[in-house]
Structure formats: structure tokens, C-alpha cells
Design an enzyme around this catalytic site. Structure first.
Site, short mmCIF file in Angstrom:
data_model
loop_
_atom_site.label_atom_id
_atom_site.label_comp_id
_atom_site.label_asym_id
_atom_site.label_seq_id
_atom_site.Cartn_x
_atom_site.Cartn_y
_atom_site.Cartn_z
N GLY A 280 2.44 2.49 10.78
CA GLY A 280 3.36 3.39 10.79
C GLY A 280 4.37 3.68 12.11
O GLY A 280 4.91 5.03 12.07
N LYS B 191 0.08 4.41 -0.15
CA LYS B 191 -0.66 5.29 0.34
C LYS B 191 -0.41 6.54 -0.55
O LYS B 191 -0.53 6.66 -1.58
CB LYS B 191 -0.03 5.68 1.86
CG LYS B 191 -0.29 4.33 2.56
CD LYS B 191 -0.02 4.43 4.22
CE LYS B 191 -0.33 3.34 5.02
NZ LYS B 191 -0.24 3.24 6.22
N GLU C 223 -7.01 4.62 7.85
CA GLU C 223 -6.76 5.74 7.56
C GLU C 223 -8.05 6.35 7.02
O GLU C 223 -8.36 7.49 7.38
CB GLU C 223 -5.52 6.14 6.66
CG GLU C 223 -4.05 5.90 7.62
CD GLU C 223 -3.04 5.16 6.93
OE1 GLU C 223 -3.07 5.38 5.49
OE2 GLU C 223 -2.18 4.66 7.54
N SER D 66 3.48 -2.06 10.09
CA SER D 66 5.10 -2.11 10.56
C SER D 66 5.69 -3.44 10.26
O SER D 66 6.54 -3.89 10.86
CB SER D 66 5.36 -1.76 11.81
OG SER D 66 4.94 -0.37 12.06
N HIS E 135 -9.58 0.80 4.73
CA HIS E 135 -8.37 1.04 5.55
C HIS E 135 -8.40 2.14 6.72
O HIS E 135 -9.21 2.86 6.75
CB HIS E 135 -7.24 1.62 4.59
CG HIS E 135 -5.76 1.76 5.14
ND1 HIS E 135 -5.60 2.51 6.08
CD2 HIS E 135 -4.85 0.84 4.84
CE1 HIS E 135 -4.38 2.37 6.48
NE2 HIS E 135 -3.87 1.06 5.96
N ASN F 43 0.90 -1.19 -0.12
CA ASN F 43 -0.08 -0.01 0.05
C ASN F 43 0.92 1.06 -0.10
O ASN F 43 1.54 1.57 1.15
CB ASN F 43 -0.87 0.11 1.33
CG ASN F 43 -1.72 1.26 1.35
OD1 ASN F 43 -1.83 2.27 0.49
ND2 ASN F 43 -2.49 1.41 2.53
N GLU G 255 -5.19 -5.15 10.59
CA GLU G 255 -4.07 -4.20 10.80
C GLU G 255 -4.35 -3.49 12.05
O GLU G 255 -5.22 -2.51 12.22
CB GLU G 255 -4.11 -2.94 9.51
CG GLU G 255 -3.85 -3.81 8.15
CD GLU G 255 -3.46 -2.52 7.15
OE1 GLU G 255 -2.12 -2.77 6.96
OE2 GLU G 255 -3.82 -1.33 7.14
P1 13P Z 1 3.05 0.47 7.70
O1 13P Z 1 3.47 -0.78 7.03
O2 13P Z 1 3.66 1.58 6.93
O3 13P Z 1 2.95 0.44 9.27
O4 13P Z 1 1.70 0.36 7.07
C1 13P Z 1 0.82 -0.27 7.35
C2 13P Z 1 -0.49 -0.31 6.37
O5 13P Z 1 -1.12 0.82 6.91
C3 13P Z 1 -0.68 -0.90 5.15
O6 13P Z 1 -1.95 -0.79 4.75
#
Ligand code: 13P
Length: 254
Positions: free
Chosen positions: A175, A14, A100, A214, A98, A12, A169
Site C-alpha cells: 500500500g 481487504k 496486516e 504495490s 497476511h 486481496n 509481501e
Molecule cells: P497493495 O497491492 O495494495 O500494496 O497490497 C498488497 C497486499 O497486501 C496484498 O495482500
């Protein structure tokens, strides 16, 4: 590993690499993916890079995903992108719900369910995200919260023969450099598998349950060794083909 659940490693991106820089990144993913067997690799660039990435990965084993979709096929919805548009751009996959989007764009469980249905209706395989916040984990609510999120779209995926992916997740692991340990991840993954099996054993058999939060080259092998972890949804580390490739190679051992 269940033979019907080939490990899936999805990147992803982002809101990174929305322009020209998406092309060398995609080329780096193609280069390592060609050397892999028994692992599915998918990238999810920003919408503005989908066409360029689609051209770059054409003819390779790398799959393409949108990061979101609007649940109507077309219409007066300024700024939105539909499942059929993603399909026309070369996508076979789409990330839905997601954390976010749930946090910053008010995506509720019913909206997520609508989007999963729209994805399936458009011929896209949804990667549906679930996960608890830190406060919910500390309050001992993890399984209750994740179960409610899964139940919101359970009927939709049970009615389809398509093998969807669910990504667990934990919000506190995204992150942050903190990951759920393999035992913590496996507990939730096994619970998700049980909820799917209670609905339909075949659904539990075909659904890939990915871990995200992560995931890095140095922790991927331990997470992927868990019996109910069928792959990973990778954020930051997917922006570096070296790291992303190492995670995908760790999945080959499954
Ligand atoms: P990170 O791997 O940067 O923690 O992000 C995970 C994520 O949100 C994947 O969709």
C-alpha cells in the site's frame, strides 16, 4: 516456467466492497478472466460478500478465497469464521498470515501454522503470507526473518500433497507504492524455493511463490518475469478490473 506451477494472480480486496458493490467488481474480473489462458485468477472479498461473489463467479474460471479463517471447525468463538464455513460459501482458497493480521491482530508464527493446517484440513488451498518490515530489511535481516516465518509452517505443508501458495509481501511495500525491484524479489523467492527444496524437492516444485506489495499494471511484467515469481497477490490494483486484468495478462507471458 515449471509446467506444474501455472501463474496465479490473486486479488486481496481487504476491507473493501463488503456489500452490493462486490458484484459488479466480481463481474469485471470474470469478464477478463474468461479471455485468459494459462493463468489462475482468484479473488478474496470480505466475508460478508463471499456468497454474492460466489454466485457471480459461478461457472467462470475465477476462484474464491477467504481472507482469514479460525483454526477450529466450529464452536463458541464469537465473530470467527472457520474453514468449513468458507468451503460452504464456495471458497477453494484462503489467505493466511497476511502482514496486516500479524501486525494488527497479533497473529504469531504458531497461529499461522495452525491456520495453514486447518485450511488444508478443510480442503482449502492456503496462500500463506510472509515478509519483513522496513526496519528488518534495513537491518539486513530479511532472509532470517522470512526463513523463520516459512519454517513455522514448513512441516505442515510438507505433510500435505496439496500445492499451496506462499506470498512474499515485504511489509514496507504494501500500500506504499514502493515495490521490491525484480532483483530484490527474486532473491527472496529463490531463497524460499531453496528452503522448500531442502525439506523436499517435490514441495519446491509444486509450491507457487507469489509476490505482493504495490503490484500494478506497470510493474507486474518485470516482477512476473523473475524465474521464481509464480504470480502475484494484489491489493489496491485488484479493486479495478482494468488494472487487475492487465496484471493477469502480464502473467500469461510466463
Ligand atoms: P497493495 O497491492 O495494495 O500494496 O497490497 C498488497 C497486499 O497486501 C496484498 O495482500
Amino acid at each position: 516456467m515449471n509446467p506444474s506451477r501455472t501463474p496465479l494472480i490473486a486479488g486481496n480486496w481487504k476491507m473493501f466492497h463488503g456489500g452490493e458493490s462486490s458484484v459488479p467488481l466480481a463481474a469485471g474480473v470474470v469478464a477478463f478472466a474468461k479471455e485468459l489462458s494459462n493463468v489462475d485468477v482468484v479473488v478474496a472479498p470480505p466475508f460478508t460478500a463471499l456468497a454474492a461473489v460466489s454466485a457471480e463467479i459461478d461457472g467462470s474460471p475465477v476462484g474464491l478465497a477467504g481472507q482469514n479463517l479460525y483454526p477450529k471447525p466450529e464452536g463458541a468463538f464469537t465473530g470467527e469464521i472457520s474453514g468449513p464455513f468458507l468451503k460452504q460459501c464456495g471458497c477453494g482458497w484462503v489467505i493466511v498470515g497476511h502482514s496486516e493480521r500479524r501486525q494488527h491482530f497479533n497473529e504469531t508464527d504458531p497461529i499461522v501454522a495452525d491456520k495453514v493446517a486447518a485450511a488444508l484440513g478443510s480442503g482449502l488451498v492456503p496462500i500463506v503470507c510472509v515478509g519483513e518490515t522496513l526496519a528488518q530489511r534495513e537491518g539486513g535481516e530479511t532472509l532470517r526473518v522470512v526463513k523463520a516465518q516459512v519454517e513455522a509452517f514448513l512441516d505442515v505443508i510438507a505433510q500435505s500433497a496439496v500445492a499451496v501458495a506462499i506470498a512474499y509481501e515485504p511489509v514496507w511495500a504494501i500500500g506504499t507504492g514502493k515495490t521490491a525491484g525484480p532483483a530484490e524479489a527474486e532473491e527472496v523467492h529463490a531463497a524460499i524455493r531453496t528452503w522448500l527444496a531442502n525439506k523436499d524437492p517435490k514441495l519446491a516444485e509444486r509450491t507457487r511463490i507469489l509476490y505482493g506489495g504495490s503490484v500494478k499494471a506497470d510493474n507486474a511484467a518485470a516482477l512476473l518475469a523473475c524465474p521464481n515469481v509464480d504470480g502475484a497477490l494484489v491489493g489496491g490494483a485488484s479493486l479495478d478490473p482494468g488494472s487487475f486484468g492487465a496484471i493477469a495478462r502480464a502473467a500469461q507471458a510466463k
